[in-house]
Motif scaffolding. Structure first.
Motif, PDB file in Angstrom:
ATOM      1  N   LEU A   1      33.011  -6.554  27.428  1.00 19.31           N
ATOM      2  CA  LEU A   1      33.613  -6.160  26.116  1.00 19.31           C
ATOM      3  C   LEU A   1      33.935  -7.116  25.017  1.00 19.31           C
ATOM      4  O   LEU A   1      33.637  -6.697  23.885  1.00 19.31           O
TER       5      LEU A   1
ATOM      6  N   ASN B   1      36.612 -11.884  34.816  1.00 24.13           N
ATOM      7  CA  ASN B   1      36.436 -10.545  34.730  1.00 24.13           C
ATOM      8  C   ASN B   1      35.024 -10.105  33.981  1.00 24.13           C
ATOM      9  O   ASN B   1      35.022 -10.085  32.648  1.00 24.13           O
TER      10      ASN B   1
ATOM     11  N   SER C   1      43.381  -7.844  21.400  1.00 19.07           N
ATOM     12  CA  SER C   1      42.374  -8.313  22.370  1.00 19.07           C
ATOM     13  C   SER C   1      42.323  -9.943  22.423  1.00 19.07           C
ATOM     14  O   SER C   1      41.956 -10.467  23.275  1.00 19.07           O
TER      15      SER C   1
ATOM     16  N   VAL D   1      37.210  -2.474  32.552  1.00 24.51           N
ATOM     17  CA  VAL D   1      37.987  -3.499  32.143  1.00 24.51           C
ATOM     18  C   VAL D   1      39.318  -3.225  32.792  1.00 24.51           C
ATOM     19  O   VAL D   1      39.590  -4.340  33.627  1.00 24.51           O
TER      20      VAL D   1
ATOM     21  N   ASP E   1      40.664  -5.903  36.036  1.00 25.54           N
ATOM     22  CA  ASP E   1      41.748  -6.452  35.937  1.00 25.54           C
ATOM     23  C   ASP E   1      42.831  -6.275  37.230  1.00 25.54           C
ATOM     24  O   ASP E   1      43.450  -7.438  37.607  1.00 25.54           O
TER      25      ASP E   1
ATOM     26  N   PRO F   1      33.490  -7.116  33.392  1.00 28.50           N
ATOM     27  CA  PRO F   1      33.563  -6.111  32.157  1.00 28.50           C
ATOM     28  C   PRO F   1      34.276  -6.426  31.094  1.00 28.50           C
ATOM     29  O   PRO F   1      33.986  -6.237  29.900  1.00 28.50           O
ATOM     30  N   ARG F   2      35.361  -7.498  31.020  1.00 29.02           N
ATOM     31  CA  ARG F   2      36.114  -8.012  30.005  1.00 29.02           C
ATOM     32  C   ARG F   2      35.375  -9.092  29.212  1.00 29.02           C
ATOM     33  O   ARG F   2      35.205  -8.946  28.029  1.00 29.02           O
TER      34      ARG F   2
END
Ligand SMILES: *[C@@H]1O[C@H](CO)[C@@H](O)[C@H](O)[C@H]1NC(C)=O
Ligand SMILES: *[C@@H]1O[C@H](CO)[C@@H](O)[C@H](O)[C@H]1NC(C)=O
Ligand SMILES: *[C@@H]1O[C@H](CO)[C@@H](O)[C@H](O)[C@H]1NC(C)=O
Ligand SMILES: *[C@@H]1O[C@H](CO)[C@@H](O)[C@H](O)[C@H]1NC(C)=O
Ligand SMILES: *[C@@H]1O[C@H](CO)[C@@H](O)[C@H](O)[C@H]1NC(C)=O
Ligand SMILES: *[C@@H]1O[C@H](CO)[C@@H](O)[C@H](O)[C@H]1NC(C)=O
Length: 434
Positions: free
Chosen positions: A46, A40, A220, A64, A68, A42-43
């Motif tokens: 992040l 993923n 997180s 994110v 997902d 964007p994850r």
């Protein structure tokens, strides 16, 4: 007689000043998990921004969630291995943004939090033995704490993780009063108490290594089942244990190594390894370039002020710009000038806030990226820069623009380059993989 023998022994020792022959060379394999489907973009971005307390751009959190959900819908098509758990109905908004492919997922109560990949969904496995318990840890050249998910955490926090239980170790000893706390700009982090135990990493053993036991981890980290903890390999000055700062595993093991180095031989979807004690000439091609490391901030840091796209001319990004080599980060975060110039060479690539960064059509033929490592150019293969799918057509770039004054060269960089970390003379060596 006994006394004489003893004196003789002393004399013998004194007469042979040669140091103990250091022979240690130890290897830990880093094996790709064939079951992993959780990429993923964007994850991953992040996670890096949080780690370095960099500002989190507007839209990234939404991206994110959206990624997902895309991921879950693709998994449901491919398999039914998705673990379903608590529903967060705000996921509906993200579902709408993601398109309609996930309507089925919404109906069965899959919302934002279900983004948590299934149990043991780790991309790479690097086993470490701590007091007889084996945990897969994230070997992180960008931090200096060895911290683990421990049995002191709640069941809710440890679902999908392997935990270390000090009560099951014969060799654990608590360091009275010692605590650790790693926190990030957005309030996420981990904290707990500290003890020592025997840490064995492919045979390289430290008997009283500080092991930091999390009693609290932020959401997180709970969601990131890639980590049962971290094994920090940056300089000990970054260690967070108080009141007495602790040394990293590498600092502790260095005297018993043949050479004061560890190497990262990380490959795309193939067995790689971390090796302690030698630079294996069979692992790279050509001559290895060594550059001095700027240890001011405690990172494996060097200047990186130039770049080139494909076979294009070498250009200056930002004079004096600094970068760090971080095995604990997935993506490359480069100067915005580098990211802009690179994706300008990819037809239809855009910096899309809703997607969380630079995206491009998945069938793009990506050019190579040349990055400056302390004055020498290193190549990152274009094929490594296609990181993850974001929707039916578009893919997320493995190289994104850094929002801060520091470039982070993560896994994507290591996939194209074999890297040696020399703790003896604080230098970094690199060469293309063999
Ligand atoms: C992958 O999945 C298979 C089938 O569920 C399982 O037997 C195997 O142990 C898994 N491999 C890893 C590395 O988790
Ligand atoms: C649901 O997710 C949203 C967006 O991430 C968050 O603000 C909210 O607190 C979550 N609600 C619950 C009950 O977890
Ligand atoms: C969206 O999904 C719903 C539920 O599966 C379906 O009834 C509807 O036709 C879909 N709409 C579009 C535009 O595909
Ligand atoms: C270890 O055992 C003691 C006594 O049974 C208990 O109080 C403590 O909570 C345990 N610690 C952990 C980390 O499980
Ligand atoms: C550091 O040591 C390596 C050998 O391990 C050597 O090649 C390099 O030139 C040394 N010094 C610097 C500053 O790179
Ligand atoms: C070393 O790093 C520090 C902190 O990032 C930076 O301020 C300094 O300019 C760097 N030194 C050199 C010689 O690049």
């Amino acid at each position: 007689m006994k006394v004489l023998c003893f004196l003789g022994f002393i004399a013998l020792v004194a007469a042979s000043p040669a140091p103990i022959h250091k022979r240690g060379v130890y290897k830990v394999e880093r094996v790709p998990n064939p079951n992993y489907t959780g990429r993923n973009g964007p994850r991953a971005l992040l996670k890096t921004l949080r780690k370095y307390r960099m500002p989190i751009p507007d839209g990234l959190m939404d991206a994110v969630a959206k990624a997902d959900i895309e991921m879950i819908s693709r998994r449901q098509i491919g398999s039914s291995r998705v673990r379903r758990q608590a529903t967060n109905t705000t996921g509906a908004a993200a579902l709408a943004a993601a398109g309609n492919t996930t309507a089925g997922a919404a109906a069965t109560g899959v919302g934002l939090v279900t983004a948590t990949p299934e149990q043991n969904d780790v991309e790479y496995l690097s086993p470490v033995d701590i007091g007889g318990q084996t945990l897969n840890l994230d070997f992180d050249s960008g931090s200096s704490d060895l911290w683990v998910f421990s049995s002191q955490l709640s069941t809710a926090a440890t679902t999908g993780h392997t935990v270390y239980d000090p009560n099951k170790s014969q060799s654990f000893a608590l360091i009275q009063g010692a605590t650790f706390s790693i926190s990030y700009g957005d309030g996420s982090g981990a904290a707990g108490n500290v003890g020592t135990d025997t840490v064995n990493l492919g045979g390289a053993t430290v008997t009283k290594q500080a092991v930091e036991l999390a009693t609290a981890v932020s959401q997180s980290f709970v969601e990131d089942t890639n980590n049962n903890g971290l094994l920090g390999l940056a300089f000990s000055k970054l260690n967070t244990v108080k009141p007495a700062q602790q040394k990293t595993f590498f600092d502790n093991v260095m005297p018993s190594l043949a050479e004061p180095v560890f190497t990262a031989d990380l490959k795309k979807a193939a067995v790689g390894s971390y090796e302690f004690g030698r630079v294996d000439a069979a692992k790279f091609t050509g001559a290895m370039t060594f550059v001095p490391v700027n240890t001011t901030q405690g990172f494996w840091q060097f200047t990186s002020e130039k770049f080139a796209v494909g076979t294009g001319a070498v250009q200056t990004s930002v004079a004096g710009s600094q970068a760090i080599a971080d095995t604990g980060t997935t993506l490359i975060l480069a100067e915005p000038a580098v990211a802009r110039a690179y994706y300008a060479q990819v037809p239809n690539a855009v910096n899309d806030a809703q997607a969380g960064g630079f995206v491009f059509p998945c069938n793009s033929n990506l050019p190579d990226l040349m990055l400056d490592i302390g004055g020498t150019m290193a190549k990152v293969s274009g094929s490594d820069i296609n990181f993850a799918q974001v929707d039916a057509q578009n893919c997320f770039g493995g190289m994104q623009a850094t929002p801060a004054n520091l470039q982070i060269y993560g896994d994507i960089f290591f996939k194209s380059n074999f890297v040696a970390f020399n703790g003896g003379n604080s230098s970094l060596g690199f060469a293309p993989h063999a």
